[in-house]
Design an enzyme around this catalytic site. Structure first.
Site, PDB file in Angstrom:
ATOM      1  N   GLU A 221       0.826  -1.221   0.000  1.00 49.21           N
ATOM      2  CA  GLU A 221       0.000   0.000   0.000  1.00 49.21           C
ATOM      3  C   GLU A 221       0.861   1.273   0.000  1.00 49.21           C
ATOM      4  OE1 GLU A 221      -2.513  -0.709   3.440  1.00 49.21           O
ATOM      5  OE2 GLU A 221      -3.983  -1.649   2.134  1.00 49.21           O
TER       6      GLU A 221
ATOM      7  N   GLU B 219      -5.917  -8.389  -0.587  1.00 43.12           N
ATOM      8  CA  GLU B 219      -6.538  -8.128   0.716  1.00 43.12           C
ATOM      9  C   GLU B 219      -8.001  -7.769   0.528  1.00 43.12           C
ATOM     10  OE1 GLU B 219      -4.687  -5.274   3.297  1.00 43.12           O
ATOM     11  OE2 GLU B 219      -2.676  -5.920   2.707  1.00 43.12           O
TER      12      GLU B 219
HETATM   13  C1  BGP Z   1      -4.436  -2.796   5.202  1.00 45.16           C
HETATM   14  C2  BGP Z   1      -3.082  -3.395   5.551  1.00 45.16           C
HETATM   15  C3  BGP Z   1      -3.111  -4.691   6.265  1.00 45.16           C
HETATM   16  C4  BGP Z   1      -4.328  -4.887   7.164  1.00 45.16           C
HETATM   17  C5  BGP Z   1      -5.587  -4.243   6.625  1.00 45.16           C
HETATM   18  C6  BGP Z   1      -6.717  -4.240   7.613  1.00 45.16           C
HETATM   19  O1  BGP Z   1      -4.298  -1.432   5.030  1.00 45.16           O
HETATM   20  O2  BGP Z   1      -2.339  -3.634   4.361  1.00 45.16           O
HETATM   21  O3  BGP Z   1      -1.884  -4.793   6.970  1.00 45.16           O
HETATM   22  O4  BGP Z   1      -4.052  -4.549   8.451  1.00 45.16           O
HETATM   23  O5  BGP Z   1      -5.378  -2.937   6.204  1.00 45.16           O
HETATM   24  O6  BGP Z   1      -6.618  -3.095   8.422  1.00 45.16           O
HETATM   25  P1  BGP Z   1      -6.741  -3.248   9.985  1.00 45.16           P
HETATM   26  O7  BGP Z   1      -5.765  -4.305  10.387  1.00 45.16           O
HETATM   27  O8  BGP Z   1      -6.426  -1.907  10.542  1.00 45.16           O
HETATM   28  O9  BGP Z   1      -8.165  -3.675  10.255  1.00 45.16           O
END
Ligand code: BGP
Length: 466
Positions: A175, A366
């Site tokens: 990201e 993701e």
């Molecule tokens: C994205 C990241 C992941 C993951 C996801 C979910 O931005 O790449 O690492 O964490 O978000 O977010 P969170 O864990 O804050 O719920």
């Protein structure tokens, strides 16, 4: 012209995704150096707390470092074709600026990839996932410093040579566009009070673009049959109303993220960035050869995260909409307890938006639902998570029918892990429950949720039975 409802490609990469810092724990074991996540109790939105005594869940996380064989067996039981995780940079180069790597760190990932391959699961590896070695942030100012290109290149060359027979699907930075929202996590930079914020962000971004090009060049030279992807946070952005000001500002905000895929996939800076840099007094230092590298070594595919959509109201701060930051509420959508608005149709929209723009393979690395789970009579009936994933897969199937070239879908957090935004375990994503809470209490025992069995059937039928 076929009329049959298209299903997913035969070798569609169904699986799941995690990140080293959110799962491994063992934060100082076997020679590992401190990464920025190790100094961010409470999550990546809060920034670095160097001398904090606050309990930090990332330090032990879910102890994947010692339990990966058990966890991979569970992924294999679900029928995973692919498993995405990151290599923790500071396991390989504890400070990041060493000349020789830490052999114990290299051995761990050898064992991890061997275990995946033994179980018929393809490793998909993120080279830097919010885990920049703290030493590089503290003593070099992170990616603002061009020296990081040299350190990152050495790191890439080391892992490409070590794992060339085991890993064929790579992606550079997790990201990268979140350099605008969670700047320390995504770009290893800590903006000083008196500093031009966008100057720092775009200079760091340029250095990461050059590093990405060099890494792509090396990857193709060392592992000719490998793919190197770009990876961005691309949950959707909508205008708050149909007022032209809302529409155009939402377009500009979306383009602030697509700027990253424009450079990484098209190989050049787009014209619109010049006005943004002029308006914000940004002067990016480039060196001879940078633009040629960026042009010649573009990414082979676009990996992205999609969770939700947010709406943008003209005149509100441009900070938001990625990295967990919320926009103005969309009255047509439900929200998770963490305020993330659930939008399965938006998923189809974004798949089309990206494929139309780049005409390169897309990889959804993701997508998932983080929410509260409750153990009732020894079971977790997470029908809400099944519903979320079912609806997103249905829309993904529509995107395939729309002609989008999709490589795979690695569900985010197939096992409960520590959240990035808030540093919690309470915000659970997994098909597998982990007995540990926000305060670190629990046995770390794993338990299959109802969704575990559901996802197994999805994979068995290549997305036909939902
Ligand atoms: C994205 C990241 C992941 C993951 C996801 C979910 O931005 O790449 O690492 O964490 O978000 O977010 P969170 O864990 O804050 O719920």
């Amino acid at each position: 012209m076929t009329t049959k409802k298209a299903s997913f490609p035969e070798h569609f990469l169904w699986g799941g995704a995690i990140a080293a810092n959110q799962a491994e724990g063992a934060y100082q074991e076997d020679g590992k150096g401190l990464s920025i996540a190790d100094l961010m109790p409470g999550g990546l939105m809060k920034g670095i707390q160097e001398n904090s005594s606050e309990f930090n869940l990332y330090h032990e996380a879910i102890d994947f470092y010692h339990r990966y064989k058990e966890d991979i067996a569970l992924m294999a039981e679900m029928g995973f074709k692919a498993f995405r995780t990151s290599i923790a940079w500071s396991r390989i180069f504890p400070n990041g600026d060493e000349r020789t790597p830490n052999e114990q760190g290299l051995q761990f990932y050898d064992q991890l990839f061997d275990e995946l391959i033994k179980n018929g699961i393809e490793p998909v590896v993120t080279i830097s996932h919010y885990e920049t070695p703290w030493h590089l942030v503290k003593h070099y100012d992170g990616w603002k410093n061009r020296k990081l290109i040299e350190f990152y290149t050495r790191y890439c060359e080391t892992i490409f040579k070590r794992y060339k027979d085991k890993v064929k699907i790579w992606m550079g930075f997790n990201e990268m566009n979140n350099a605008h929202t969670i700047t320390t996590a995504a770009a290893g930079i800590v903006i000083r009070e008196d500093e031009n914020r966008l100057q720092a962000i775009y200079q760091a971004s340029h250095n990461m673009f050059v590093a990405s090009a060099v890494a792509t060049k090396l990857c193709h030279e060392i592992i000719p049959d490998a793919k190197m992807g770009a990876m961005l946070s691309l949950s959707g952005v909508y205008p708050n109303t149909c007022h032209p000001d809302d529409v155009f500002e939402a377009y500009e905000l979306r383009r602030r993220s697509l700027f990253y895929s424009d450079v990484l996939l098209r190989g050049q800076y787009p014209n619109y960035i010049n006005r943004i840099w002029e308006d914000h007094h940004v002067h990016v230092q480039m060196e001879e050869g940078d633009l040629e590298l960026i042009k010649k070594y573009t990414a082979d595919y676009l990996g992205f995260s999609y969770y939700r959509t947010t709406t943008h109201k003209a005149g509100t701060p441009f900070i938001g909409h990625t990295g967990g930051v919320l926009g103005t509420p969309n009255p047509y959508l439900e929200s998770t307890p963490w305020g993330w608005q659930i939008d399965a149709k938006g998923f189809r929209y974004v798949c089309n938006e990206l494929y139309d723009r780049y005409q390169k393979p897309l990889f959804i690395v993701e997508n998932g639902m983080g929410t509260n789970d409750e153990v009732v009579n020894g079971e977790i009936n997470d029908d809400y998570r099944i519903d979320y994933v079912r609806k997103h897969i249905e829309e993904m199937k529509e995107a395939v029918r729309d002609g989008v070239d999709l490589m795979g879908y690695t569900y985010w957090g197939p096992i409960d892990i520590v959240s990035a935004g808030t540093g919690e375990l309470k915000k659970r994503y997994g098909f597998i429950y982990v007995d540990r809470d926000n305060d670190g209490n629990g046995t770390l025992q794993r338990m299959k949720k109802k969704s575990f069995h559901w996802y197994k059937t999805v994979i068995e039928t290549n997305g036909e039975i939902l």
